[in-house]
Structures are given as structure tokens and as C-alpha cells.
Design an enzyme around this catalytic site. Sequence first.
Site, PDB file in Angstrom:
ATOM      1  N   ASP A 182       0.222   4.981 -12.630  1.00 15.77           N
ATOM      2  CA  ASP A 182       0.785   5.743 -11.514  1.00 15.77           C
ATOM      3  C   ASP A 182       1.787   6.823 -11.922  1.00 15.77           C
ATOM      4  O   ASP A 182       2.228   7.612 -11.075  1.00 15.77           O
ATOM      5  CB  ASP A 182       1.442   4.775 -10.505  1.00 15.77           C
ATOM      6  CG  ASP A 182       2.451   3.833 -11.157  1.00 15.77           C
ATOM      7  OD1 ASP A 182       3.137   4.248 -12.113  1.00 15.77           O
ATOM      8  OD2 ASP A 182       2.550   2.669 -10.710  1.00 15.77           O
ATOM      9  N   HIS A 230      -3.410   2.301 -20.142  1.00 16.76           N
ATOM     10  CA  HIS A 230      -4.606   2.438 -19.310  1.00 16.76           C
ATOM     11  C   HIS A 230      -4.775   3.833 -18.709  1.00 16.76           C
ATOM     12  O   HIS A 230      -5.504   4.007 -17.747  1.00 16.76           O
ATOM     13  CB  HIS A 230      -4.585   1.378 -18.192  1.00 16.76           C
ATOM     14  CG  HIS A 230      -4.633  -0.025 -18.724  1.00 16.76           C
ATOM     15  ND1 HIS A 230      -4.226  -1.125 -18.014  1.00 16.76           N
ATOM     16  CD2 HIS A 230      -5.063  -0.507 -19.921  1.00 16.76           C
ATOM     17  CE1 HIS A 230      -4.386  -2.226 -18.758  1.00 16.76           C
ATOM     18  NE2 HIS A 230      -4.891  -1.872 -19.908  1.00 16.76           N
ATOM     19  N   CYS A 259     -18.021  19.157 -12.323  1.00 19.56           N
ATOM     20  CA  CYS A 259     -17.393  20.113 -13.241  1.00 19.56           C
ATOM     21  C   CYS A 259     -17.844  21.537 -12.897  1.00 19.56           C
ATOM     22  O   CYS A 259     -19.034  21.780 -12.708  1.00 19.56           O
ATOM     23  CB  CYS A 259     -17.793  19.751 -14.667  1.00 19.56           C
ATOM     24  SG  CYS A 259     -17.201  20.903 -15.912  1.00 19.56           S
ATOM     25  N   SER A 310       0.951  -9.899 -14.729  1.00 21.80           N
ATOM     26  CA  SER A 310       0.376 -11.249 -14.725  1.00 21.80           C
ATOM     27  C   SER A 310       0.005 -11.684 -16.144  1.00 21.80           C
ATOM     28  O   SER A 310      -0.276 -12.851 -16.374  1.00 21.80           O
ATOM     29  CB  SER A 310      -0.872 -11.263 -13.839  1.00 21.80           C
ATOM     30  OG  SER A 310      -1.801 -10.293 -14.294  1.00 21.80           O
ATOM     31  N   ALA A 322      11.394  -7.844  -9.591  1.00 23.26           N
ATOM     32  CA  ALA A 322      12.051  -7.055 -10.634  1.00 23.26           C
ATOM     33  C   ALA A 322      13.363  -6.468 -10.137  1.00 23.26           C
ATOM     34  O   ALA A 322      14.385  -6.498 -10.828  1.00 23.26           O
ATOM     35  CB  ALA A 322      11.109  -5.937 -11.078  1.00 23.26           C
TER      36      ALA A 322
HETATM   37  P1  NAD Z   1      -1.482  -7.614 -11.834  1.00 27.31           P
HETATM   38  O1  NAD Z   1      -1.804  -7.009 -10.521  1.00 27.31           O
HETATM   39  O2  NAD Z   1      -2.488  -8.422 -12.548  1.00 27.31           O
HETATM   40  O3  NAD Z   1      -0.190  -8.557 -11.706  1.00 27.31           O
HETATM   41  C1  NAD Z   1       0.959  -8.110 -11.104  1.00 27.31           C
HETATM   42  C2  NAD Z   1       2.011  -9.211 -11.229  1.00 27.31           C
HETATM   43  O4  NAD Z   1       3.198  -8.669 -10.685  1.00 27.31           O
HETATM   44  C3  NAD Z   1       1.680 -10.486 -10.445  1.00 27.31           C
HETATM   45  O5  NAD Z   1       1.652 -11.586 -11.350  1.00 27.31           O
HETATM   46  C4  NAD Z   1       2.832 -10.631  -9.440  1.00 27.31           C
HETATM   47  O6  NAD Z   1       3.357 -11.937  -9.405  1.00 27.31           O
HETATM   48  C5  NAD Z   1       3.879  -9.712 -10.016  1.00 27.31           C
HETATM   49  N1  NAD Z   1       4.726  -9.048  -9.019  1.00 27.31           N
HETATM   50  C6  NAD Z   1       4.376  -8.548  -7.795  1.00 27.31           C
HETATM   51  N2  NAD Z   1       5.429  -7.961  -7.229  1.00 27.31           N
HETATM   52  C7  NAD Z   1       6.463  -8.067  -8.100  1.00 27.31           C
HETATM   53  C8  NAD Z   1       7.821  -7.647  -8.087  1.00 27.31           C
HETATM   54  N3  NAD Z   1       8.334  -6.983  -7.047  1.00 27.31           N
HETATM   55  N4  NAD Z   1       8.601  -7.934  -9.162  1.00 27.31           N
HETATM   56  C9  NAD Z   1       8.101  -8.637 -10.227  1.00 27.31           C
HETATM   57  N5  NAD Z   1       6.816  -9.056 -10.289  1.00 27.31           N
HETATM   58  C10 NAD Z   1       6.022  -8.770  -9.242  1.00 27.31           C
HETATM   59  O7  NAD Z   1      -0.964  -6.415 -12.694  1.00 27.31           O
HETATM   60  P2  NAD Z   1      -1.078  -6.114 -14.220  1.00 27.31           P
HETATM   61  O8  NAD Z   1      -0.644  -7.290 -15.018  1.00 27.31           O
HETATM   62  O9  NAD Z   1      -0.389  -4.827 -14.412  1.00 27.31           O
HETATM   63  O10 NAD Z   1      -2.649  -5.872 -14.522  1.00 27.31           O
HETATM   64  C11 NAD Z   1      -3.535  -5.330 -13.611  1.00 27.31           C
HETATM   65  C12 NAD Z   1      -4.231  -4.045 -14.029  1.00 27.31           C
HETATM   66  O11 NAD Z   1      -4.266  -3.275 -12.852  1.00 27.31           O
HETATM   67  C13 NAD Z   1      -3.548  -3.211 -15.037  1.00 27.31           C
HETATM   68  O12 NAD Z   1      -4.503  -2.917 -15.964  1.00 27.31           O
HETATM   69  C14 NAD Z   1      -3.117  -1.930 -14.317  1.00 27.31           C
HETATM   70  O13 NAD Z   1      -3.616  -0.820 -15.031  1.00 27.31           O
HETATM   71  C15 NAD Z   1      -3.852  -1.941 -13.010  1.00 27.31           C
HETATM   72  N6  NAD Z   1      -3.047  -1.612 -11.806  1.00 27.31           N
HETATM   73  C16 NAD Z   1      -2.153  -0.590 -11.857  1.00 27.31           C
HETATM   74  C17 NAD Z   1      -1.387  -0.295 -10.730  1.00 27.31           C
HETATM   75  C18 NAD Z   1      -0.389   0.832 -10.842  1.00 27.31           C
HETATM   76  O14 NAD Z   1      -0.560   1.735 -11.667  1.00 27.31           O
HETATM   77  N7  NAD Z   1       0.693   0.816 -10.069  1.00 27.31           N
HETATM   78  C19 NAD Z   1      -1.535  -1.022  -9.559  1.00 27.31           C
HETATM   79  C20 NAD Z   1      -2.499  -2.056  -9.521  1.00 27.31           C
HETATM   80  C21 NAD Z   1      -3.242  -2.344 -10.666  1.00 27.31           C
HETATM   81 ZN    ZN Z   2     -18.227  19.742 -17.665  1.00 30.72          ZN
END
Ligand code: NAD
Ligand code: ZN
Length: 268
Positions: free
Chosen positions: A122, A137, A169, A211, A253
Site C-alpha cells: 500500500d 511483495h 499497453c 500472521s 499495533a
Molecule cells: P494477514 O492478513 O495474513 O494477517 C494480518 C494479521 O494482522 C492478523 O494475524 C491479525 O491478527 C493482525 N492484525 C489485524 N489488525 C491488527 C492491528 N490493528 N494491530 C496488530 N495486528 C493486527 O497479513 P500478512 O501477514 O501481511 O500477509 C498477507 C498478505 O496479504 C501479504 O502478502 C500482503 O502482501 C497482503 N496484503 C497486503 C495488504 C496491504 O498492503 N495493506 C492488505 C491485505 C493483504
Molecule cells: Zn506493452
Amino acid sequence: MNDSNVPENRKSEPERQLDREIRSLKELLDASKRIVVFTGAGISAESGIPTYRGAGGMWTKYDPDKYASIDYFRKDPSYYWRFFRDVRHDVMNEAEPSAAHRATVELERWGRLSAVITQNIDGLHQKAGSTRVLELHGNTTRFYCFDCRTPYDMPAVRRILEHQLPPLCEKCGGVLRPDVVLFGEMLPVDVIDEAQRETQLCDLLVVIGSSLVVYPAANLPYQAKLSGAKLVIINMDPTPLDSVADLCIHRSAGEVFPQAVEMCSAAS
Ligand code: NAD
Ligand code: ZN
């Protein structure tokens, strides 16, 4: 601390527990010279971007197995682009960094943060002001042509999306794709190399909001621990690495990390 106006002897046990956790985190931060912050979707949940896993996770209307998979993208790129146009674009565009993103910048200013390693796509760490961000990623605000690799920025893609889905494109007619690592794709080798180097050199790695089940990214905190660093995990839900962590805090967090960093900054 969580409420400094409440005298210590009037605090409830849960309030004291929160204080203890913040203090333990502050002590670990204080004792470290080379800190890595490793973040996942949870740190951006407080910016209004849904996580995949955990309470409140997942976009319900679109299936991540489809919009986040390279096999599905090859089969039907329109699915990703509809999701991007209808959901992701607005959510990501309007999101502002959370208190934990901002506290990470504070740590960098304090001079002891060597890198942010993020699974997020993001761009919120950069929006908050972090300068050394390793994006495992990719980033959902950058794009390129699947065929000729010409890069496209957000305004260009939005302009094409107004009349074409999936966007093609302008040079070769190939399908445009986001500069993100979809499920089934390799992580960028140079970024993973750099992230591995940082995890081997750091003396403290703080996981925030992951996670720790998405591999190979989730290997990095474990590698840090094996290389002798202390490991802190701040995540709402339990993770597979909780048992090896030096400190594990199951809270949001924003509830603990900014306070601990503030206490360090005040003391330094
Ligand atoms: P995940 O969605 O697997 O896990 C998120 C974890 O965050 C959960 O275990 C949850 O308990 C915890 N959580 C939720 N709210 C929280 C808070 N306020 N404070 C602390 N912890 C909190 O996410 P991941 O481990 O990043 O893996 C998922 C994949 O999804 C990644 O590869 C990522 O690239 C992608 N993703 C990215 C975004 C983004 O860019 N914002 C959003 C969703 C998924
Ligand atoms: Zn192209």
C-alpha cells in the site's frame, strides 16, 4: 502511560499488564542499535485497509484466490482490474498512515532503525516518511505491461481504465498488470537478498501486524532470531513464531508501539 493520569495504585490488572508490555518493548528498543521493523497487513488495518486474515479481514465481494493469484490473472485479468477499480483503488488512495507507521518513522529519526521490511503493497510506510523500505511483495500503485514491460503510473492507468478493462499497453497492446507479487510468483531477488542481509545484521526485529503464515516472507523473522537478534511480535492473533519470540504482545499495533517509541525518544 496508557493513561498517565491514573495513579499506579488505582490501575486495574489489565491496565498494569498493558503498562508492563509497553515497558518491556521500550527496554528492548532501548537496548538495540540496529532495529528492523517487519510489517504485515495488520499495521495498515488501523489505516482502514482490510487484512486477509484475522477479525474483520478480507474483502468479502472479491476472492483473494482470484485477484491475488498469477494463474487466475493470466486466465481472466478483468477480475483483478474490476477489483482494483471498484475496491482497492479508493481504499488505498484514501488511506493515511497509522500511528504505528508514524512511530516507525520516529524510530528511523532516532537513528537506530536500519530498515522497514514490509509485506504490504500500500505504500503507507513511504507516505508516513520512512526512507528505507524493502517491499517484499511490490506496490499496488505501480504497473507495467506484461509483454513489453513498459512501466505505467497510477494516473496513466486510471486514464486507460476509464475506457478499457482490462487496461492494455499503449505501445504493444499487451495486458497491464500491477507491480505486485501475486500468489504463485517469485519474490524480487534483489529485495529478498537485501532483506535477508538486514535480518542477519539486526539486533532486534519487531514484527507488527503479520500472521506470519505467508512464505517465504515469514522466514525472515525466524532467520533474525537464528542469527542472534531479539524477536518481538506485536499481532492481534497468535502466530506460529510466538513460542520463539522474546516478547509477544497480542494487541493492536497502535495500542503499544507508538507509546513505547515515544518513551524511548523522550529518554534519548
Ligand atoms: P494477514 O492478513 O495474513 O494477517 C494480518 C494479521 O494482522 C492478523 O494475524 C491479525 O491478527 C493482525 N492484525 C489485524 N489488525 C491488527 C492491528 N490493528 N494491530 C496488530 N495486528 C493486527 O497479513 P500478512 O501477514 O501481511 O500477509 C498477507 C498478505 O496479504 C501479504 O502478502 C500482503 O502482501 C497482503 N496484503 C497486503 C495488504 C496491504 O498492503 N495493506 C492488505 C491485505 C493483504
Ligand atoms: Zn506493452
